[in-house]
Design a protein around this motif. Structure first.
Motif, PDB file in Angstrom:
ATOM      1  N   ASN A 129       0.817  -1.215   0.000  1.00 14.88           N
ATOM      2  CA  ASN A 129       0.000   0.000   0.000  1.00 14.88           C
ATOM      3  C   ASN A 129       0.851   1.265   0.000  1.00 14.88           C
ATOM      4  OD1 ASN A 129       1.014  -0.087   2.564  1.00 14.88           O
ATOM      5  ND2 ASN A 129      -0.959   0.061   3.617  1.00 14.88           N
ATOM      6  N   GLN A 130       2.113   1.139  -0.393  1.00 17.21           N
ATOM      7  CA  GLN A 130       2.980   2.305  -0.445  1.00 17.21           C
ATOM      8  C   GLN A 130       3.861   2.228  -1.684  1.00 17.21           C
ATOM      9  OE1 GLN A 130       5.566   2.863   2.982  1.00 17.21           O
ATOM     10  NE2 GLN A 130       5.592   5.071   2.694  1.00 17.21           N
ATOM     11  N   THR A 131       4.225   3.388  -2.209  1.00 17.86           N
ATOM     12  CA  THR A 131       5.126   3.462  -3.360  1.00 17.86           C
ATOM     13  C   THR A 131       6.563   3.567  -2.863  1.00 17.86           C
ATOM     14  OG1 THR A 131       3.492   4.493  -4.808  1.00 17.86           O
ATOM     15  CG2 THR A 131       5.801   4.869  -5.347  1.00 17.86           C
ATOM     16  N   TYR A 132       7.461   2.839  -3.524  1.00 18.22           N
ATOM     17  CA  TYR A 132       8.860   2.815  -3.104  1.00 18.22           C
ATOM     18  C   TYR A 132       9.769   3.277  -4.240  1.00 18.22           C
ATOM     19  CZ  TYR A 132       6.957  -0.087   0.631  1.00 18.22           C
ATOM     20  OH  TYR A 132       6.211  -0.562   1.679  1.00 18.22           O
ATOM     21  N   ARG A 133      10.913   3.801  -3.855  1.00 13.59           N
ATOM     22  CA  ARG A 133      11.932   4.194  -4.830  1.00 13.59           C
ATOM     23  C   ARG A 133      13.297   3.923  -4.220  1.00 13.59           C
ATOM     24  NH1 ARG A 133       9.613   8.656  -8.285  1.00 13.59           N
ATOM     25  NH2 ARG A 133       8.407   6.771  -8.729  1.00 13.59           N
ATOM     26  N   ALA A 134      14.263   3.577  -5.053  1.00 12.91           N
ATOM     27  CA  ALA A 134      15.609   3.266  -4.578  1.00 12.91           C
ATOM     28  C   ALA A 134      16.576   4.347  -5.040  1.00 12.91           C
ATOM     29  CB  ALA A 134      16.055   1.905  -5.104  1.00 12.91           C
ATOM     30  N   PHE A 135      17.371   4.865  -4.105  1.00  9.32           N
ATOM     31  CA  PHE A 135      18.343   5.903  -4.413  1.00  9.32           C
ATOM     32  C   PHE A 135      19.734   5.417  -4.004  1.00  9.32           C
ATOM     33  CE2 PHE A 135      14.318   8.027  -3.950  1.00  9.32           C
ATOM     34  CZ  PHE A 135      14.328   9.033  -4.903  1.00  9.32           C
ATOM     35  N   GLU A 136      20.692   5.548  -4.909  1.00 12.57           N
ATOM     36  CA  GLU A 136      22.070   5.160  -4.619  1.00 12.57           C
ATOM     37  C   GLU A 136      22.778   6.337  -3.962  1.00 12.57           C
ATOM     38  OE1 GLU A 136      25.926   3.252  -6.962  1.00 12.57           O
ATOM     39  OE2 GLU A 136      24.374   4.317  -8.077  1.00 12.57           O
ATOM     40  N   ILE A 137      23.330   6.119  -2.784  1.00 14.70           N
ATOM     41  CA  ILE A 137      23.943   7.226  -2.057  1.00 14.70           C
ATOM     42  C   ILE A 137      25.410   7.380  -2.439  1.00 14.70           C
ATOM     43  CG2 ILE A 137      22.362   6.990  -0.114  1.00 14.70           C
ATOM     44  CD1 ILE A 137      24.597   5.655   1.469  1.00 14.70           C
TER      45      ILE A 137
END
Length: 259
Positions: A129-137
Motif C-alpha cells: 500500500n505504499q510506493t517505493y523508490r531506490a536511491f544510490e547514495i
C-alpha cells in the motif's frame, strides 16, 4: 477542483499576461483562456511548469482555493504529484535512481518516459500500500552505509509527516537528492534540519518549500557488510536525545550569526 480559478488568480496577481504564460508553457494563447475558463486542462508537464512558476504545490494548484483561503501552511502541504512505473501486471515497480541519474531525476521525475527509462525491480516483504523508490547514495556522510548503497524509500505524501530523528531521502531544488537524518521544525520556522550520522559533517537547514519529494528510508541494499562494531553500536535513543540538544544549540548559534 480549483485549477482554472487558481491559474487565473495566480497569473493576474503576478501581472503575467496570457501571452507571457503561453510562451512559458509552449502552448497557443487560446489554450490559456481555455485553462482559465475550465474548458481544457493542462498536461502534466505544463502543470509542473505552472506550479514551479508560481511557487505552489500540485495539491494547492488542483484542490485548494488559493484566492479565498490563501496559501496552505508549508507543513501541511503535499509533495508533488508522483510518477510511478508498473510492470505488465499493473503492479508498481521500485524505480532505481543511481548516482549518475540524480541530476536528471531532478528534471525528469514527473516525466513518465524518463521514469520508464530508469532501472526497475521488485522486492518481497514490502507493504503493497505504499510506493517505493531506490536511491544510490554517494559519499560517507551516513556511515556505516558506504557509497553505492541503495536506500529503499517509502513515499511520504505530506511534509508534516516527517518524524524527527528518522532518515529520509529528500529531493530538493537547492541540495539535489540527499540522504540525511531529518529533524522537523516546519511548525516553528518552516525549515527542516538535516544531520549526517558521520560527525565530521556539519548539520544544515533547508526550507520546506524547497523540498519536492520525501522518501522515508525503509531498507537498504549493499554489497559491503557493516563490521561487527557497527552492528553492535547502533544509534540509540540517548544518542538521538543528545543529537537534538546539540542541534538546538547549533540553531541558536546560527540565528545569532545572522543578526
Amino acid at each position: 477542483m480549483f485549477l482554472s480559478k487558481n491559474i487565473k488568480f495566480l497569473r493576474t496577481s503576478q501581472n503575467i499576461t496570457q501571452a507571457e504564460l503561453c510562451e512559458k508553457l509552449g502552448v497557443q494563447r487560446s489554450m490559456i483562456s481555455a485553462y482559465e475558463d475550465g474548458r481544457s486542462e493542462p498536461k502534466l508537464s505544463s502543470l509542473t511548469v505552472i506550479a514551479e512558476l508560481f511557487d505552489v504545490t500540485m495539491d494547492e494548484l488542483l484542490y485548494h482555493d488559493i484566492q479565498e483561503k490563501g496559501r496552505k501552511a508549508i507543513q501541511n502541504r503535499s509533495t508533488k504529484i508522483l510518477t510511478i512505473a508498473v510492470n505488465e501486471d499493473d503492479q508498481e515497480n521500485i524505480t532505481m535512481v543511481g548516482q549518475k541519474a540524480s541530476a536528471g531525476y531532478l528534471n525528469g521525475f514527473a516525466d513518465p518516459e524518463y521514469m520508464e527509462s530508469l532501472p526497475q525491480f521488485r522486492l518481497p516483504n514490502l507493504s503493497t500500500n505504499q510506493t517505493y523508490r531506490a536511491f544510490e547514495i554517494a559519499g560517507d556522510s551516513m556511515l556505516p552505509l558506504v557509497p553505492g548503497t541503495l536506500i529503499i524509500g517509502g513515499y511520504v505524501e505530506q511534509l508534516k509527516d516527517i518524524k524527527s530523528g528518522k532518515t529520509y531521502i529528500l529531493v530538493t531544488t537547492t541540495e539535489g537528492v540527499v540522504y540525511k537524518r531529518v529533524f522537523n521544525y516546519l511548525s516553528e520556522n518552516g525549515k527542516l534540519f538535516l544531520v549526517s550520522d558521520n560527525e565530521h559533517y556539519k548539520p544544515y537547514e533547508i526550507k520546506g518549500e524547497d523540498v519536492m519529494e520525501v522518501w522515508e528510508a525503509r531498507a537498504f541494499i549493499s554489497t559491503d557488510f557493516p563490521n561487527p562494531k557497527d552492528r553492535n553500536n547502533p544509534i540509540t535513543n540517548e544518542d538521538l536525545s543528545k543529537m537534538i540538544l546539540d542541534l538546538k544549540t547549533e540553531i541558536v548559534k546560527m540565528k545569532g550569526e545572522k543578526l
